[in-house]
Write a protein that holds these residues in place. Structure first.
Motif, PDB file in Angstrom:
ATOM      1  N   ASN A  46       0.822  -1.211   0.000  1.00 34.57           N
ATOM      2  CA  ASN A  46       0.000   0.000   0.000  1.00 34.57           C
ATOM      3  C   ASN A  46       0.857   1.262   0.000  1.00 34.57           C
ATOM      4  O   ASN A  46       0.331   2.367   0.075  1.00 34.57           O
ATOM      5  CB  ASN A  46      -0.937   0.028   1.210  1.00 34.57           C
ATOM      6  CG  ASN A  46      -0.203   0.322   2.500  1.00 34.57           C
ATOM      7  OD1 ASN A  46       0.947  -0.094   2.679  1.00 34.57           O
ATOM      8  ND2 ASN A  46      -0.845   1.043   3.415  1.00 34.57           N
ATOM      9  N   THR A  63      -3.585  -7.099   6.162  1.00 31.22           N
ATOM     10  CA  THR A  63      -4.268  -7.222   4.869  1.00 31.22           C
ATOM     11  C   THR A  63      -4.259  -8.654   4.348  1.00 31.22           C
ATOM     12  O   THR A  63      -4.955  -8.964   3.385  1.00 31.22           O
ATOM     13  CB  THR A  63      -3.593  -6.329   3.817  1.00 31.22           C
ATOM     14  OG1 THR A  63      -2.240  -6.747   3.640  1.00 31.22           O
ATOM     15  CG2 THR A  63      -3.631  -4.865   4.218  1.00 31.22           C
ATOM     16  N   MET A 339      -7.672  -2.140  -0.839  1.00 28.78           N
ATOM     17  CA  MET A 339      -7.931  -2.301   0.596  1.00 28.78           C
ATOM     18  C   MET A 339      -9.363  -2.736   0.907  1.00 28.78           C
ATOM     19  O   MET A 339      -9.598  -3.519   1.833  1.00 28.78           O
ATOM     20  CB  MET A 339      -7.614  -0.997   1.332  1.00 28.78           C
ATOM     21  CG  MET A 339      -6.139  -0.704   1.456  1.00 28.78           C
ATOM     22  SD  MET A 339      -5.299  -1.925   2.498  1.00 28.78           S
ATOM     23  CE  MET A 339      -3.797  -1.039   2.889  1.00 28.78           C
ATOM     24  N   VAL A 342      -9.863  -6.665   0.868  1.00 26.15           N
ATOM     25  CA  VAL A 342      -9.158  -7.630   1.714  1.00 26.15           C
ATOM     26  C   VAL A 342     -10.154  -8.350   2.618  1.00 26.15           C
ATOM     27  O   VAL A 342     -11.259  -7.865   2.876  1.00 26.15           O
ATOM     28  CB  VAL A 342      -8.038  -6.961   2.545  1.00 26.15           C
ATOM     29  CG1 VAL A 342      -7.039  -6.237   1.639  1.00 26.15           C
ATOM     30  CG2 VAL A 342      -8.612  -5.999   3.586  1.00 26.15           C
ATOM     31  N   SER A 350     -11.203 -12.987   1.134  1.00 31.17           N
ATOM     32  CA  SER A 350     -10.495 -12.001   0.324  1.00 31.17           C
ATOM     33  C   SER A 350     -11.081 -11.941  -1.081  1.00 31.17           C
ATOM     34  O   SER A 350     -11.282 -12.961  -1.732  1.00 31.17           O
ATOM     35  CB  SER A 350      -9.005 -12.341   0.239  1.00 31.17           C
ATOM     36  OG  SER A 350      -8.347 -11.461  -0.657  1.00 31.17           O
TER      37      SER A 350
END
Length: 364
Positions: A46, A63, A339, A342, A350
């Motif tokens: 990220n 994550t 994000m 996740v 996920s």
């Protein structure tokens, strides 16, 4: 024929030299379009920082990332632990290893800064000795100083987010317990300011919307992220900051640097700055242009110093662009961790579209 062969050998040698110093897989002819610089099926990055031909990436473990917390891309574009395997090994002494890294940032003075929220997980309590800022000398690839944040600075509910600099001070946002952290780079002393101030607090009426849906927290409520993006004006006069949701505010750095100013007086120095939409991250140029990812539209936008906002590129691939970086050659590097997809925000499943990609785009 001999001359032609010599020219061909020189050309091949030149190409070999270029590829050995740059891990990105794009070519010069692609630099006017969005191109894939690297991709991974293990690490969810990220954050990105580019320096001297090296590309650094980072990402928090919550994550579901299985790669290093901080990595440098090798020639194949794959992240290798940085600055060492030991710093990236889970379960070690949190004072000397990464727990949950949220951001990396270059300071312009030859250092890469790693911001470790030091939490047990998203929304979890800080681990003792976990929250910290780690300065790495990019010339020696060695950690030169660790700035720990004790419970007074990063207590229950804190999520130390990112950092910017002016003079001998660093400024950090706390996305969990809303506020700004002012760090004296010489003494290591840290102070919390603007605790709970509206400018640092996520508003309830500006939800994070991605692909037309409100992003939900693990408990099912709309996700709220407090003080998150920040930048310092090119002249160092102002700190600009906001919750992830916006709008942005500003305050003069001279007030933040003065520890003698009472909190109530400091709060009165805050001014509105820009009404920007929810963003995953920003980067500011030397002329004051602010590049930011617009989460709702899968776009990169630019706000000029004069306040004009234009769309640089809108593309479905730019899904939740997070903390970008602009390199010396005029490329903006765009990590896309997705994000909102996740497992933490999707009932433990996920929905991340693999592989996770790092893009770059020519902007100047």
């Amino acid at each position: 024929m001999k001359t032609a062969l010599l020219l061909m050998a020189a050309l091949l040698a030149s190409c070999s030299s270029t590829s050995s110093s740059t891990p990105a897989v794009t070519s010069a002819s692609e630099r006017s379009t969005l191109s894939v610089a690297a991709e991974s099926r293990t690490m969810i990055w990220n954050g990105v920082a580019v320096e001297g031909g090296r590309v650094f990436v980072s990402g928090p473990r919550w994550t579901g990332s299985k790669g290093p917390s901080v990595g440098v891309l090798d020639k194949a574009g794959q992240p290798q632990p940085y600055p060492s395997a030991a710093w990236n090994e889970p379960g070690r002494d949190p004072a000397q290893s990464f727990v949950n890294v949220n951001a990396i940032h270059r300071d312009g003075d030859g250092h890469l800064w790693v911001i470790d929220a030091g939490v047990s997980g998203f929304g979890g309590p800080p681990v003792p000795s976990g929250p910290k800022a780690v300065a790495i000398d990019l010339r020696t690839n060695q950690v030169v100083r660790v700035y720990p944040f004790d419970a007074r600075i990063a207590g229950p509910g804190s999520y130390v987010d990112d950092i910017r600099f002016h003079g001998r001070h660093g400024y950090l946002t706390d996305a969990g317990r809303p506020g700004i952290i002012v760090l004296d780079l010489d003494s290591g002393a840290a102070r919390r300011v603007l605790d709970g101030h509206p400018s640092a607090t996520a508003p309830s009426n500006r939800p994070i919307i991605v692909d037309g849906a409100i992003v939900k927290a693990p408990d099912g409520s709309p996700l709220r992220v407090n003080a998150d993006p920040l930048e310092v004006s090119p002249d160092g006069k102002y700190l600009y900051y906001a919750s992830l949701h916006g709008p942005w505010s500003r305050i003069e750095t001279r007030w933040l640097d003065d520890a003698s100013i009472p909190s109530t007086d400091l709060a009165a120095k805050v001014e509105p700055w820009a009404d920007l939409p929810p963003t995953g991250g920003t980067a500011m140029t030397a002329n004051g242009d602010l590049y930011f990812g617009d989460l709702a539209t899968n776009a990169i936008k630019r706000r000029t110093a004069g306040g004009t906002i234009t769309t640089v590129l809108q593309d479905a691939r730019l899904h939740w662009v997070d903390a970008p970086d602009i390199d010396e050659d005029g490329f903006i590097w765009l990590p896309t961790p997705q994000m909102d997809r996740v497992a933490l925000f999707n009932g433990g499943v996920s929905n991340v579209d693999q592989p996770v990609r790092l893009y770059r785009l020519r902007v100047k």
